[in-house]
Structures are given as C-alpha cells and as structure tokens.
Design an enzyme around this catalytic site. Sequence first.
Site, PDB file in Angstrom:
ATOM      1  CG  ASN A   8      -1.885   1.116   1.265  1.00  0.00           C
ATOM      2  OD1 ASN A   8      -1.886   1.955   0.361  1.00  0.00           O
ATOM      3  ND2 ASN A   8      -2.715   1.160   2.285  1.00  0.00           N
ATOM      4  NE  ARG A  89      -6.250   0.961  -0.071  1.00  0.00           N
ATOM      5  CZ  ARG A  89      -6.369   2.083   0.637  1.00  0.00           C
ATOM      6  NH1 ARG A  89      -5.306   2.650   1.172  1.00  0.00           N
ATOM      7  NH2 ARG A  89      -7.547   2.640   0.801  1.00  0.00           N
ATOM      8  CG  HIS A 178     -13.302   1.936   3.268  1.00  0.00           C
ATOM      9  ND1 HIS A 178     -14.120   2.772   4.005  1.00  0.00           N
ATOM     10  CD2 HIS A 178     -12.041   2.348   3.494  1.00  0.00           C
ATOM     11  CE1 HIS A 178     -13.385   3.646   4.655  1.00  0.00           C
ATOM     12  NE2 HIS A 178     -12.113   3.408   4.354  1.00  0.00           N
ATOM     13  NE  ARG A 238     -11.425  11.424   4.411  1.00  0.00           N
ATOM     14  CZ  ARG A 238     -11.201  10.117   4.292  1.00  0.00           C
ATOM     15  NH1 ARG A 238     -12.203   9.267   4.154  1.00  0.00           N
ATOM     16  NH2 ARG A 238      -9.974   9.651   4.286  1.00  0.00           N
ATOM     17  CD  GLU A 383      -8.707  -2.167   3.912  1.00  0.00           C
ATOM     18  OE1 GLU A 383      -8.203  -1.876   5.017  1.00  0.00           O
ATOM     19  OE2 GLU A 383      -9.134  -1.320   3.122  1.00  0.00           O
TER      20      GLU A 383
END
Length: 397
Positions: A8, A89, A178, A238, A383
């Site tokens: 990642n 990723r 996601h 956010r 993940e």
Amino acid sequence: MDKVMAVNAGSSSLKFKLYEMPEEKVLCSGNAERIGHEDAIFGIKWADQSEKKVLPILDHAAAVQLVVDALIEKKIIKSMDEIVAVGHRIVQGGKYFSHSELFNKDTEDKIESLIPLAPLHNKAHLVGFRAFKKILPNVTSVAVFDTAFHQSMEPQDYVFPIPYEYTEKYDCRRYGAHGTSHQYLSQEALKYLKDVKHPRIISCHIGSGASITAIKDGKCVATSMGLTPLGGIMMGTRTGDLDPSVMNYLCACTGKSVEEMYQIFNKKSGFLGVSEVSNDSRDVLAAVEAGDPKAILANKLFIRRIADFIGQYYVRLGGVDLIIFSAGIGENSYEIRESICREIAPALGLEIDYELNKGKRGVEVVLSKPESKVKVVVIPTDEEVMIARDTYSFYKK
Ligand code: AMP
C-alpha cells in the site's frame, strides 16, 4: 514456496506485508514513513521480532530496496526469487475496473488517467508500483482496486442528479471506497448465514475513514462514499454528506476559497470539527465522559449518521440478515457499537447481548442473541490478505 507481497503505497509512505501462499501465513509486515526526508523511518516486524530505525529514504525505490535487503538480512527469505508476485492497493479504479487486474501498460495508463479523481493516492500507487518493478522486474504485479467491489451498483445508485452531460463527459459519479474491506467482510460473514438463500448484509467499516455498504448475494448494491471518500457518514476529520450549498455559503461568509474550504471539509471536520477535541474517537469518548457538550454532540451526530444509513440500506436491501462492525472504531469501540445498536434496535428487531459486547476489542464476536431478527457481528477486517489472495490467483492462472 510461493511468497506474495501486499503493498500500500502512499505519497510519502510504503506499507508492506509478505505472505506465504496459499497458506496465507504472514511472514513479515512493515512500513517506510516520511519517504523523501533525511529522517525517514523504516519499521519491520517478523516472527516475534521487530526493528525500527531512522535513516534517509530519498524515494520510493530506495524504500523498496530497504524492504528487500531487510527480507534477506533477517533471513525472512533466502532469495528474491521466492517472491512470485506483488499486489498493489489502488484507491481509484474508476469505471474501468470491476475486479483486480494484472499490471500491464493498459492498466498503468488507466490508473494514470484516473489521477484527477484521486490526486494524492493514484499518483503514489504508481510511484510504488514503478519502484517495485525496478527492483523486482520479473514478478507478477497485480492492481487491486478499492472501488472495484462497488462497480456492481445500478445507475440509480451511482449517478448523481447533476446534468447528465457531466456524468458522461467527466465520469462524475459515485465510486465508493473501502471495497476490498467490504468484500472481505461479506465473504467472511457467510459462515453465519449458511441457511440464508440470498444473504443481505450491511457492512459498517468505521475507522478514521468510514463507509457503509449494502451487499446482496455477495454483490455491492449501494455504498455511502461518493465520488471520493469525502461522502457518506461523518468521519474522523471528514464531513460526509452535506448540502452542496454549504460550500458556497461558507466561502462567502469566511472569504476562503473553494479549495481552502474543501481542505477543511476533508481535514478539519467530522469528529475533530464538531468536538473541537480530536479526530480520534478515544479522545472524543473521554471528553464525553467528562461531560464536554461539543464532544457529546459529535458522538451523537456520528451515531445518528450511521443509524440513518443502516435504515436506508435496510429498505434498499428489502430487509437485512446480518450487520457487520469493523475497522478501528467498529472493532474496538464497544461504547460506539452499543450506541449504534440501541439506536437501530427497535426498528430492526435487534436483540443484543450488551454485556458480551462490553470490553470486546479487536476480536470476532457475535453480539446478537439467538432470538434477534438480525444477526450482528464484529469481524476484524483484513484488506492485505484480500490483496494477497487476488494477486496469488493471477500468479497461478
Ligand atoms: P482506523 O482508521 O481503522 O485505523 O481507525 C481509527 C479509529 O479507531 C480512531 O478513531 C481510533 O480512536 C479508533 N480506535 C483504534 N483503536 C481503538 C481502541 N483500542 N479502542 C477504541 N477505539 C479505537
């Protein structure tokens, strides 16, 4: 023995995890941070050991070289030939990718063309990919997209009600994020739904970034994040969904530019913005305990937004068989799990074992009682293992 690396790459970081496949055994994991600085940090964990050092890492290629040197030096592998594939990723796959894809010129060009949709992420992923390619030129490289799982949505779920010309011309639509996590969770959850013919799942990935996805028969039908990860439920920093006129109104009130306000919506809002305490739910909950009114409001807002999306997806799915909590908050904050369950329980007929929920952090657990109309479970997400699985399957083809 086949080793697969899950990567990642961020703009100044590179996280990695090495697996032995197909056993999915984790051999090591680590992170290079502050890439581009003289005082960068390289950390690696293997067996029951770990090491962290501060050193100059001038670019991503230097970081990859550090990784491969460490693997040999620490005898995690004997030779580089053992690494058969590297999975990367990729945050934004746009309309092009509904599953993982082998890295070739076409894949690279498409990821590059999507940079305007995810400026920081896609650019960094390509830098990471090219750095690995330089050091390990002959391995199978696979792109695993965060948006791919959401490509099964119908147009009425992903089109924004803007002039259609913009949807077509600029590909301005909901992509979600996601996806790798939601897909992993929905697959893991199937063991709880053996008697259900057409499983309906609501997956709540709630960490500092947070999203909720409605899944039917293993496919995403709706997801809360939008064009970018700014949309949907409230998050650490956010806003989540807002009336779009908030942007104009606040720019007029404050004299700030659209770009400045956009940064505020991304980095200074959510838990941090409302509580004025922190973006970290642990700090906010501590302030709630101490009676801080803004922290109490931030926490209530967070829970209400999540409950509203669960209600929306309950209707969208025509009912629900299983709700999953995952990611930093979903896996660890039993207080927030309890508040969400209490908010949705009367409408959905949930019967929750709140005593069992208490104190459970980072473990898989069934929270619902047998008589509950809907099963509720906590499943830690993974993940990286999804990246390793997809990557390995390309290698074996
Ligand atoms: P993530 O982005 O998935 O790493 O999630 C980060 C969020 O998870 C932060 O808001 C943390 O407060 C929360 N979190 C992580 N660990 C814990 C924990 N042990 N207890 C409560 N909250 C936690």
